[in-house]
Design a protein around this motif. Structure first.
Motif, PDB file in Angstrom:
ATOM      1  N   VAL A   1       0.821  -1.207   0.000  1.00 54.03           N
ATOM      2  CA  VAL A   1       0.000   0.000   0.000  1.00 54.03           C
ATOM      3  C   VAL A   1       0.861   1.266   0.000  1.00 54.03           C
ATOM      4  O   VAL A   1       0.498   2.282  -0.599  1.00 54.03           O
ATOM      5  CB  VAL A   1      -0.959  -0.002   1.211  1.00 54.03           C
ATOM      6  CG1 VAL A   1      -1.664   1.333   1.355  1.00 54.03           C
ATOM      7  CG2 VAL A   1      -1.992  -1.118   1.066  1.00 54.03           C
TER       8      VAL A   1
ATOM      9  N   ARG B   1       4.012   5.265  -2.506  1.00 56.62           N
ATOM     10  CA  ARG B   1       3.502   6.496  -1.888  1.00 56.62           C
ATOM     11  C   ARG B   1       4.285   7.725  -2.343  1.00 56.62           C
ATOM     12  O   ARG B   1       3.713   8.799  -2.562  1.00 56.62           O
ATOM     13  CB  ARG B   1       3.564   6.340  -0.376  1.00 56.62           C
ATOM     14  CG  ARG B   1       2.954   7.447   0.447  1.00 56.62           C
ATOM     15  CD  ARG B   1       2.906   6.995   1.907  1.00 56.62           C
ATOM     16  NE  ARG B   1       2.382   8.031   2.783  1.00 56.62           N
ATOM     17  CZ  ARG B   1       3.115   8.808   3.579  1.00 56.62           C
ATOM     18  NH1 ARG B   1       4.445   8.677   3.562  1.00 56.62           N
ATOM     19  NH2 ARG B   1       2.558   9.697   4.369  1.00 56.62           N
TER      20      ARG B   1
ATOM     21  N   LEU C   1      -6.500  -2.032   1.964  1.00 63.23           N
ATOM     22  CA  LEU C   1      -7.070  -0.738   1.569  1.00 63.23           C
ATOM     23  C   LEU C   1      -8.415  -0.501   2.223  1.00 63.23           C
ATOM     24  O   LEU C   1      -8.694   0.592   2.728  1.00 63.23           O
ATOM     25  CB  LEU C   1      -7.208  -0.681   0.043  1.00 63.23           C
ATOM     26  CG  LEU C   1      -5.900  -0.611  -0.740  1.00 63.23           C
ATOM     27  CD1 LEU C   1      -6.152  -0.885  -2.221  1.00 63.23           C
ATOM     28  CD2 LEU C   1      -5.244   0.755  -0.565  1.00 63.23           C
TER      29      LEU C   1
ATOM     30  N   LYS D   1      -3.880   5.812  -1.326  1.00 64.11           N
ATOM     31  CA  LYS D   1      -4.501   4.487  -1.251  1.00 64.11           C
ATOM     32  C   LYS D   1      -5.530   4.291  -2.371  1.00 64.11           C
ATOM     33  O   LYS D   1      -5.696   3.190  -2.902  1.00 64.11           O
ATOM     34  CB  LYS D   1      -5.148   4.296   0.119  1.00 64.11           C
ATOM     35  CG  LYS D   1      -4.130   4.172   1.257  1.00 64.11           C
ATOM     36  CD  LYS D   1      -4.807   4.147   2.618  1.00 64.11           C
ATOM     37  CE  LYS D   1      -3.807   3.842   3.730  1.00 64.11           C
ATOM     38  NZ  LYS D   1      -2.790   4.871   3.925  1.00 64.11           N
TER      39      LYS D   1
ATOM     40  N   HIS E   1      -3.738   3.287  -5.331  1.00 64.64           N
ATOM     41  CA  HIS E   1      -3.344   1.874  -5.217  1.00 64.64           C
ATOM     42  C   HIS E   1      -4.526   0.964  -5.545  1.00 64.64           C
ATOM     43  O   HIS E   1      -4.364  -0.050  -6.241  1.00 64.64           O
ATOM     44  CB  HIS E   1      -2.827   1.599  -3.806  1.00 64.64           C
ATOM     45  CG  HIS E   1      -2.038   0.326  -3.699  1.00 64.64           C
ATOM     46  ND1 HIS E   1      -0.881   0.111  -4.402  1.00 64.64           N
ATOM     47  CD2 HIS E   1      -2.245  -0.801  -2.962  1.00 64.64           C
ATOM     48  CE1 HIS E   1      -0.396  -1.090  -4.114  1.00 64.64           C
ATOM     49  NE2 HIS E   1      -1.214  -1.663  -3.243  1.00 64.64           N
TER      50      HIS E   1
END
Length: 779
Positions: free
Chosen positions: A49, A53, A176, A194, A197
């Motif tokens: 996750v 980022r 998530l 997120k 993702h």
């Protein structure tokens, strides 16, 4: 490295045993391992996750989220309802984070829908063909599954290999969704990361699903010359028993077609479809007919043409059973996601189930084994078709006029209409015997039959039925042609167009995707596609958008599919297939980075996405985005660096990603060739943008295809289209030309005088284009 060894005997003070079998899987020495693709493994195989980022935050800095709250309340826990307007909730969350959490929730739902679809489908086709069924996409595709290769770092060689990718999606989706729980994430930007993702997990699930069905059902492997299939209500022979398939999973529809073929029933039964199942059953067998996009659903069911309605998953009206019962149609549900309260007849004898349905002992059945669906659907349709001829759900024309007189002109039908259609005016005209205004609402799906007007009508008038009956004379004989879904883009096509796309000689790749929640009917999709095709853009379509494009004909009665080739090349109109085929659009951009630029794929997401963002002139268009799946699809393409233009209803998703042209520092780039930081440009200007009108959308689309890597010749071409369209629709030069003209060589010759005068007034200063633009640092 993997090995397996059997020790004949181990004997010491600790252990005494024989024939001990030791199996060791992958062994890592801690260094950069080789992937199954014979290339170095990148930094992020199976990214968690948070592994991407840093890339997400680069995107979010340039394209910060713009929130348009559809609701200021949070109602997700028992502390609530919490009013977040200028306040924090009981858990501490603020309005911005709550909006972002809601977007993540929507994207997780969308991803779960595609992942669930892929899981059901993969389980079924492995049962049919075995885990060792080879994945062979033909001699023109060596880089199959580019999303799997990039995210997982492996080349799937069999159907069984696809399970690893799907298990990874399901694992990530769990993490998530858990972040949405009360008292978890509190940062709007981390919620947005997120969501990105979730979007690429959706991409991965869709690629698994489409590869699985292509292999299992012998669908096209990227053939740009796929046959034209029949589209429209007039294609169905209403004198035969009719089976209607609705949803997204091809398995039940394929089994129906197999049963018809095995029993030589092509002359006796019609099979047609609505939504993505319609596209996929025609990819499997061109004998099936396409009724059209989601907006046809309620109108076609009420027309009474369908004897048996087979529903699988996603985008099916939840009141389908209630609507079917009105005209005596039988419903067969085929998935655990949509059981409709029906009795489970999966393990019962098919002949007994047929008897119960024909004799009206049950209104429908839940049958979870696709093969059983084939026999039951066909035999029931054959047996009940004759008796249903006298059953109707639509009022006669004379009845419409009589019922319309009951209208009190309260105006609620107009107030609740998502597109503010003049429903009341059409009804009052019908009361005077004039049905033309009702018929006008039917044309081009101006009314997409959501049914909200009926729910609000104080006289309970069947307004959708009025519109359907009034439009019946206009559409009952309509026949169109659309090209069958072709699946992936072939490597040979990428080798031909990769360079021209990256350099700007082909002005862009534009993908029309999404649902039929259009502001002014499906004709706008077709008009936008036509304009771009004339200008030699590569146009790709999937799902409901692909069907809407096929419902538009020129003065010679030809659709765009009949006028343009189905190739992935300048001026080509490629129907990739259903919603899951959207993965091939992202996949084509990934292939450009790999085949043209030689960028390795395995675990190398950031470099690939950075290349796409800065060099591949691609833009998605979801003009009728409607479902949570559409939100997930958009999040996925955005993370790959592909901008998307949405229709006005998409502001209800609550969030856009808009660039700020007034903040020049946000557009600075790293030139990887020189190692210097250089002045950039808003190219693309936005990552996720909602246009109010078709004219605004098409101007935005061509502007979103501008990239920092454009050569002077390519930039001239792109600016020529941008200027021409802006002048046509808005009557003047674009107000932001100085942002995109780097030096005089970029100025289109046709507009050189006017543009240079405009730039002079704005005190424009020339600059050099970066040689290798990037958001990443030089290694």
């Amino acid at each position: 490295m993997a090995f397996e060894k059997t020790a004949k005997k181990l004997d010491d003070n600790f252990w005494n045993t024989k024939n001990l079998k030791i199996s060791i899987g992958e062994v890592s020495d801690g260094k950069s391992a080789k992937s199954k693709l014979d290339e170095p493994m990148g930094p992020t195989p199976k990214p968690s996750v948070t592994d991407l980022r840093s890339w997400d935050f680069k995107l979010l800095k340039r394209y910060p989220p713009f929130y348009a709250p559809f609701c200021d309340m949070c109602c997700l826990c028992t502390y609530g309802k919490c009013d977040l307007l200028g306040k924090k909730g009981a858990c501490g969350i603020n309005a911005e984070a709550q909006q972002a959490r809601t977007v993540l929730l929507a994207s997780c739902i969308g991803t779960a829908a595609h992942a669930g679809h892929a899981r059901h489908l993969l389980h079924h086709v492995i049962h049919m063909h075995g885990r060792d069924k080879p994945i062979d996409l033909g001699k023109n595709i060596d880089i199959e599954a580019p999303i799997i290769r990039t995210l997982i770092g492996k080349k799937p060689e069999t159907l069984g290999d696809l399970e690893e990718s799907l298990a990874y999606v399901e694992e990530q989706l769990t993490h998530l969704l858990s972040a949405c729980h009360t008292g978890q994430e509190g940062s709007s930007l981390d919620f947005e990361s997120k969501t990105f993702h979730a979007g690429i997990m959706d991409d991965l699930a869709r690629e698994v699903a489409d590869i699985a069905q292509i292999i299992a059902y012998r669908m096209s492997k990227g053939d740009g010359d796929e046959p034209l299939v029949e589209l429209g209500l007039g294609t169905v022979n209403k004198d035969k028993p009719v089976i209607l398939c609705i949803g997204h999973n091809v398995a039940p529809g394929a089994e129906i077609l197999d049963y018809i073929e095995d029993n030589d029933l092509y002359e006796d039964v019609e099979v047609c479809g609505i939504c993505c199942t319609a596209i996929d059953i025609t990819r499997y067998n061109s004998a099936a007919k396409v009724i059209g996009p989601l907006s046809k659903q309620l109108k076609f069911i009420r027309s009474g043409v369908s004897d048996v309605i087979v529903v699988d998953e996603q985008c099916v009206r939840t009141d389908i059973l209630e609507e079917a019962k009105k005209n005596g149609a039988v419903v067969i549900a085929t998935t655990d996601k949509m059981c409709l309260g029906l009795p489970d007849k999966t393990k019962e004898d098919s002949d007994l189930v047929i008897s119960e349905l024909v004799n009206g002992k049950i209104d429908g059945a839940l049958i979870l084994e696709p093969k059983n669906v084939g026999k039951v659907a066909v035999e029931v349709a054959k047996k009940i078709a004759k008796r249903r001829e006298s059953i109707k759900a639509l009022p006669d024309v004379s009845e419409i006029s009589k019922l319309a007189k009951e209208c009190t002109e309260c105006g609620w039908c107009v107030r609740v209409c998502p597109n503010n259609r003049p429903v009341m005016d059409a009804v009052t005209s019908a009361a005077k015997g004039d049905l033309t205004k009702l018929a006008k609402l039917y044309e081009n799906d101006m009314c997409y039959a959501c049914g909200r007007c009926e729910e609000e009508c104080e006289r309970k008038l069947p307004l959708v039925s009025f519109i359907t009956k009034a439009g019946d004379h206009h559409v009952k004989n309509q026949k169109f042609k659309m090209r069958a879904g072709r699946g992936p883009v072939q490597d040979v096509e990428i080798r031909k167009v990769g360079g021209p796309i990256v350099l700007g000689d082909i002005p862009g790749v534009v993908a029309f995707v999404g649902c039929s929640n259009y502001p002014n009917g499906g004709i706008e999709i077709a008009k936008m596609a036509e304009e771009l095709l004339k200008r030699r853009y590569i146009v790709v379509a999937t799902g409901c958008a692909a069907m809407s494009i096929g419902e538009y004909v020129d003065e010679d009665g030809l659709t765009l599919y009949e006028r343009y080739e189905g190739i992935f090349d300048a001026g080509g109109l490629a129907n990739a297939g259903s919603c899951v085929s959207n993965a091939h659009i992202s996949g084509a951009c990934i292939k450009i980075a790999n085949i043209f630029a030689k960028k390795p794929l395995s675990g190398n997401f950031e470099e690939i996405a950075d290349y796409i963002l800065n060099r591949v002139g691609a833009c998605g268009v979801a003009w009728g985005a409607f479902s949570q799946k559409a939100a997930a699809i958009a999040a996925g393409v955005n993370r790959w660096g592909i901008p998307a233009v949405l229709g006005p209803h998409s502001s209800k998703y609550r969030r856009l990603h808009l660039g700020r042209i007034d903040k020049k520092e946000l557009w600075d780039l790293n030139d990887l060739r020189t190692g210097e930081v250089v002045q950039g440009e808003p190219a693309p200007e936005h990552l996720l943008y909602a246009a109010e009108t078709m004219e605004e959308a098409i101007v935005s689309i061509v502007k979103m295809c501008i990239r920092p890597n454009d050569t002077p010749k390519g930039r001239q071409l792109k600016l020529s289209h941008y200027i021409d369209l802006y002048k046509r629709y808005f009557g003047e030069l674009p107000p932001d030309l100085e942002l995109f003209v780097r030096n005089e060589r970029d100025v289109p010759i046709t507009y050189k005088h006017d543009v240079m005068e405009n730039l002079k007034e704005k005190k424009w200063v020339q600059r050099e284009a970066p040689k290798e633009p990037s958001l990443l640092l030089k290694k």
